[in-house]
Structures are given as structure tokens and as C-alpha cells.
Design a protein around this motif. Structure first.
Motif, mmCIF file in Angstrom:
data_model
loop_
_atom_site.group_PDB
_atom_site.id
_atom_site.type_symbol
_atom_site.label_atom_id
_atom_site.label_comp_id
_atom_site.label_asym_id
_atom_site.label_seq_id
_atom_site.Cartn_x
_atom_site.Cartn_y
_atom_site.Cartn_z
ATOM 1 N N UNK A 58 -97.750 84.217 -0.463
ATOM 2 C CA UNK A 58 -98.399 85.138 0.461
ATOM 3 C C UNK A 58 -98.361 84.540 1.857
ATOM 4 N N UNK A 59 -97.724 85.242 2.796
ATOM 5 C CA UNK A 59 -97.638 84.783 4.184
ATOM 6 C C UNK A 59 -98.134 85.885 5.100
ATOM 7 N N UNK A 60 -99.062 85.538 5.987
ATOM 8 C CA UNK A 60 -99.658 86.531 6.871
ATOM 9 C C UNK A 60 -99.902 85.921 8.249
ATOM 10 N N UNK A 61 -99.443 86.619 9.266
ATOM 11 C CA UNK A 61 -99.646 86.203 10.652
ATOM 12 C C UNK A 61 -100.428 87.301 11.368
ATOM 13 N N UNK A 62 -101.537 86.933 12.012
ATOM 14 C CA UNK A 62 -102.371 87.943 12.666
ATOM 15 C C UNK A 62 -103.294 87.279 13.689
ATOM 16 N N UNK A 63 -103.857 88.075 14.580
ATOM 17 C CA UNK A 63 -104.839 87.566 15.536
ATOM 18 C C UNK A 63 -106.114 87.113 14.829
ATOM 19 N N UNK A 64 -106.485 87.855 13.799
ATOM 20 C CA UNK A 64 -107.711 87.541 13.055
ATOM 21 C C UNK A 64 -107.498 87.940 11.601
ATOM 22 N N UNK A 65 -107.896 87.068 10.682
ATOM 23 C CA UNK A 65 -107.736 87.343 9.255
ATOM 24 C C UNK A 65 -109.097 87.229 8.581
ATOM 25 N N UNK A 66 -109.497 88.293 7.913
ATOM 26 C CA UNK A 66 -110.764 88.309 7.191
ATOM 27 C C UNK A 66 -110.578 87.607 5.852
ATOM 28 N N UNK A 67 -111.357 86.566 5.633
ATOM 29 C CA UNK A 67 -111.223 85.784 4.420
ATOM 30 C C UNK A 67 -111.523 86.566 3.157
ATOM 31 N N UNK A 68 -112.296 87.661 3.270
ATOM 32 C CA UNK A 68 -112.624 88.471 2.092
ATOM 33 C C UNK A 68 -111.358 89.041 1.470
ATOM 34 N N UNK A 69 -110.462 89.527 2.323
ATOM 35 C CA UNK A 69 -109.215 90.108 1.817
ATOM 36 C C UNK A 69 -108.351 89.034 1.151
ATOM 37 N N UNK A 70 -108.313 87.868 1.753
ATOM 38 C CA UNK A 70 -107.531 86.776 1.165
ATOM 39 C C UNK A 70 -108.111 86.392 -0.195
ATOM 40 N N UNK A 71 -109.437 86.370 -0.296
ATOM 41 C CA UNK A 71 -110.084 86.056 -1.559
ATOM 42 C C UNK A 71 -109.762 87.069 -2.647
ATOM 43 N N UNK A 72 -109.718 88.341 -2.270
ATOM 44 C CA UNK A 72 -109.372 89.394 -3.233
ATOM 45 C C UNK A 72 -107.950 89.213 -3.737
ATOM 46 N N UNK A 73 -107.031 88.930 -2.813
ATOM 47 C CA UNK A 73 -105.628 88.732 -3.203
ATOM 48 C C UNK A 73 -105.475 87.546 -4.141
ATOM 49 N N UNK A 74 -106.162 86.450 -3.816
ATOM 50 C CA UNK A 74 -106.076 85.262 -4.657
ATOM 51 C C UNK A 74 -106.658 85.524 -6.045
ATOM 52 N N UNK A 75 -107.767 86.278 -6.105
ATOM 53 C CA UNK A 75 -108.398 86.600 -7.393
ATOM 54 C C UNK A 75 -107.451 87.399 -8.272
#
Length: 459
Positions: free
Chosen positions: A103-120
Motif C-alpha cells: 500500500x503506497x499513498x502520497x497526500x497532504x494529509x492522511x487520516x490514520x483511521x483509514x490506514x487502520x481499516x486497510x491494515x485490518x
């Protein structure tokens, strides 16, 4: 793709082509006739977005992508849309085991909640290799819940860039064998200790720390099963950082950058076989070469003037030594290593183009002290050295010629000596005469070994 698979694929394609010709037409979709296992292997080698797009090709391809075991999702910008697309894809995935998810994501701001959902969702798919690369331009680093990694199937974990590791207590990652931490941010010293306490069977570790503060002063690595370790620390605040490495099973060590650090300690490295140490300068303790005394292969590239070499250390197992000769006083270190390596069989020296160095370095290079030959001929030259290589030799100082001549005159078991030089640019054709003279001088040296073969190469 194995040879058997290629053979089967070729056979099927030839059979399909022959039957098509008998019917008077040529098939336009021979690849669909390949075995499913072979198709899945091919799909695992191309970008995931293209893999998913194959579902529109035909009925045969509609669900084939769902069995691909290696997936990679990359996006720039909208984290919500990215999370939605990846989650949907993972929930549709049908392979019993997900070998790799990147998973690779480039952005001004990344909400950790979404990353946590993806990892789960990913770990629920029994992922074996998980790669997370987050590049946040303006926002804070993304905190990753360490509880997500309490799964028995995870064997490889690679975290890159703005990932925040806050491990407030050890967790269970007993299947983890490979861990890469590249540019990540740590909550503090305790998080680092807890992280390594969570993976007792870790075998391969890569740590790259960038030029920013990551809240860790004492970086302690306690890993009883660790076999390979690579460290790169380019921090500008290095004087406040210390490393303690407790890895009794360590066999390969690579330190490629460590500058202005207060301390590094490597405990009980008696199993170490190979080590690479480069760009290590101004370390508070001076025994870094003493930690690698058990190695058989060693590569060195650092400023000898800033590292005190332990004269009492004997490298009794060392048979291969590689040294870079573009740093000041490199021959002082060479003399020590020859004296301390009685079984050395291969000596390789590597230089860089002198004309590419800065004017300040050239001045220092010409003004540094002279080379003092060993008082007694080192044992390795008398009994063991068989191969001598000097790459990119330009010989800007008389001492360099003296080193080459000394080895040829004293290495009684030498079988081959190779000298290679850089190609000469048109504006430096005047160097031809110098190189011809250099070759003639070496040819005229009375060599200690009558069987030594002298080789000159142009790279």
C-alpha cells in the motif's frame, strides 16, 4: 516462471495454433488457453490496477484476478476514495493466502483511521508480506495501531516514511522474520525496545533513519535470532543518538552511514561472517573495527584520521578485504589491516576519479602524511595473499605507487594482480603517457611470486 511452465505454455500455444490453422483461422486469444496457475503467475508480475482491469476481457478472466496472491495499490491524493477502492478489492479477493500486499499513498494529509481499516482488512486475508509507504507532505506522521500485527501469518513487514510506531507494550509477532524500518517515526526509546521484544524470531532487519528527529536517543536492538542487519543513519542530529545491538546470531552487518554519533555498541558478535562499514566518522567510541574481528569478508570505506583502529585486534578468519582509497590516510588503515589479517587471500582496493573530487579535498589529499611501510612483512603477504585488485587507480600521490610496488615485491603466493583505470576523456589525453609509464614501472617490479600474472584493464 519455471522452465516446465514455459515449456507447457509453449506447447499449448503451438497446439492451439496448429488446431486453428486446420480450421482455417488463427486464434486471437492464445494466452487464455494457458493453465490457470501460469496465468496467475503472470498477473502477479504486473500492476494491480491492470490486473483488475483484465476482468473485462472475457468470462474466463472475470474472477481470475481475485486469486492473484500479490497485490499493490498506489495513489496520490484522496485517501477516502483510495481506502474505499482498496477495501472493496480486498473483500472481493478469494485467494486463501495473500502472499504480498503493498500500500503506497502520497497526500497532504492522511487520516490514520483509514490506514487502520486497510491494515485490518489486509491481515484478515492472512497476508504474509505487508508493505506500507506513506508520504505526508504537510500533516503529522500516521500512527499505526501495533495491535494490528498480532497475526501468525505475517512474515515480512516493511514500513516506509511517515509511519508513527507507538509500541507502548510488547505484542506477539512470532512469525515475523523480516523487518524494514525506512524513515519511520518512533514514539520514543521504549517503543523501539518493545517492538523488537515483539518479534523474538526476527532474522533480517533494515533500519534507515532520516535527517529529522524521531524522538529516539537510545536505539536498542535485542534480537537473539537476527542474522542480517543493515543500518543507515543520515541524521543531522546524530550526536544525540546511541546504538546498542545485542544480536548473538548476527552473520552479516552493514553500516553505510553513521556520522557524529555519540556511541555504538555491538555485543557478542562472534558469529559475524561478513561486514560492510562505510561513511562512519566521528563516533564517540573508537572500537567499531573491534566488533567485526570474527569476519571472513570485510569492506571498509571511512576516514582513517577520525577512527582510531584497535591495534591489538587480530582478524584471524579474514580472507577477503575490500578498501576504498579515496579517503584521507587510507594507507594507514591498510597497513594495520595487513598486519592484523594473517590469512588474507584477496585484497581489493577501490579508488574514485581524482578529477571529480573537490579542490579542498585535493589539497588535503596531497598534504597528508607519508606512508610508513610495515616494519616486518605481514604474514598474509608471505603465506596467503593470492589475488590483488586495484580498481580505478589514478595514483595522485607517490605513496599509492609505493603501496602497489610493496605488495608485488612481497606477496610470495600472489597469482594475479589486476589494475584497472577509468576511461580517459578527450580533454585529458595527456594522461595516456602517465598511464603508460605507470604500466611500465609495474612491469619492471621484481615480483616475489614467479607465477604472478599482471593484468591491466580499462573500465
Amino acid at each position: 516462471m519455471t522452465g516446465n511452465e514455459l515449456g507447457k505454455a509453449k506447447h499449448l500455444m503451438e497446439q492451439g495454433g496448429e488446431s486453428s490453422r486446420k480450421l482455417g483461422y488463427v486464434s486471437q486469444d492464445r494466452i487464455s488457453e494457458l493453465p490457470e496457475a501460469l496465468l496467475l503467475h503472470i498477473l502477479s508480475l504486473i500492476p494491480t490496477k491492470n490486473v483488475i482491469a483484465t476482468s473485462a476481457l472475457s468470462k474466463r478472466w472475470r474472477s481470475l484476478w481475485k486469486m492473484v496472491s500479490r497485490l499493490e495499490f498506489e495513489s496520490y491524493g484522496n485517501i477516502y476514495k483510495y481506502s474505499e477502492n482498496v477495501t472493496k478489492s480486498l473483500l472481493s479477493h478469494k485467494a486463501p493466502i495473500l502472499e504480498s500486499l503493498h500500500l503506497a499513498l502520497t497526500s497532504d494529509h492522511i487520516d490514520g483511521v483509514y490506514v487502520g481499516v486497510l491494515a485490518t482488512v489486509a491481515f484478515a486475508r492472512n497476508v504474509r508480506e505487508f508493505v506500507l509507504d506513506l508520504r505526508v507532505y504537510h500533516g503529522p506522521p500516521v500512527r499505526l495501531p501495533i495491535s494490528l500485527f498480532c497475526f501468525d501469518t505475517l512474515e515480512t513487514l516493511k514500513l516506509k516514511n511517515q509511519v508513527l510506531l507507538d509500541v507502548h507494550s510488547p505484542v506477539s509477532m512470532k512469525s515475523l522474520r523480516t523487518l524494514h524500518l525506512q524513515g519511520v517515526v518512533y514514539k520514543g526509546d521504549e517503543s523501539v525496545r518493545n517492538l523488537f521484544a515483539s518479534c523474538p524470531y526476527l532474522e533480517h532487519l533494515v533500519v534507515h533513519r532520516g535527517p529529522f528527529s524521531d524522538n529516539v536517543v537510545d536505539f536498542t536492538i535485542e534480537a537473539p535470532s537476527l542474522k542480517t542487519f543493515s543500518l543507515n543513519d543520515s541524521s543531522s542530529a546524530g550526536e544525540n543518538r546511541r546504538y546498542v545491538i545485542k544480536a548473538p546470531s548476527l552473520k552479516y552487518l552493514e553500516i553505510v552511514s553513521l556520522i557524529c554519533h555519540e556511541f555504538i555498541l555491538i555485543e557478542n558478535a562472534s558469529e559475524l561472517v561478513e561486514a560492510t562499514i562505510r561513511n562512519v566518522e566521528q563516533i564517540g567510541n573508537e572500537n567499531i573495527l573491534g566488533y567485526v574481528k570474527s569476519v571472513k569478508r570485510l569492506s571498509l570505506d571511512f576516514l582513517a584520521l577520525q577512527i582510531t583502529c584497535p591495534t591489538e585486534v587480530i582478524y584471524s578468519q579474514l580472507v577477503y578485504l575490500e578498501m576504498y582509497t579515496h579517503k584521507l590516510e587510507w594507507w594507514t588503515l591498510l597497513t594495520l589491516m595487513l598486519d592484523s589479517s594473517p590469512k588474507l587471500q584477496v585484497l581489493k582496493l577501490i579508488d574514485h576519479c581524482l578529477h571529480q573530487r573537490s579542490l579542498e579535498f585535493k589539497k588535503q589529499y596531497k598534504e597528508q602524511g607519508t606512508w610508513n611501510q610495515p616494519k616486518d612483512v605481514p604474514e598474509c603477504l608471505l603465506s596467503h595473499l593470492e589475488t590483488f585488485v586495484w580498481r580505478n587507480c589514478n595514483w595522485g600521490r607517490e605513496e599509492e605507487k609505493e603501496v602497489a610496488t610493496y605488495i608485488l615485491r612481497n606477496a610470495s603466493q600472489l597469482k594475479k594482480a589486476t589494475f584497472s583505470t577509468d576511461p580517459i576523456e578527450p580533454k585529458r589525453l595527456y594522461k595516456l603517457a602517465t598511464r603508460k609509464r605507470m604500466r611500465n614501472e609495474l612491469d619492471d617490479v621484481v615480483r616475489a611470486s614467479s607465477s604472478c600474472h599482471l593484468v591491466f584493464e580499462f573500465e
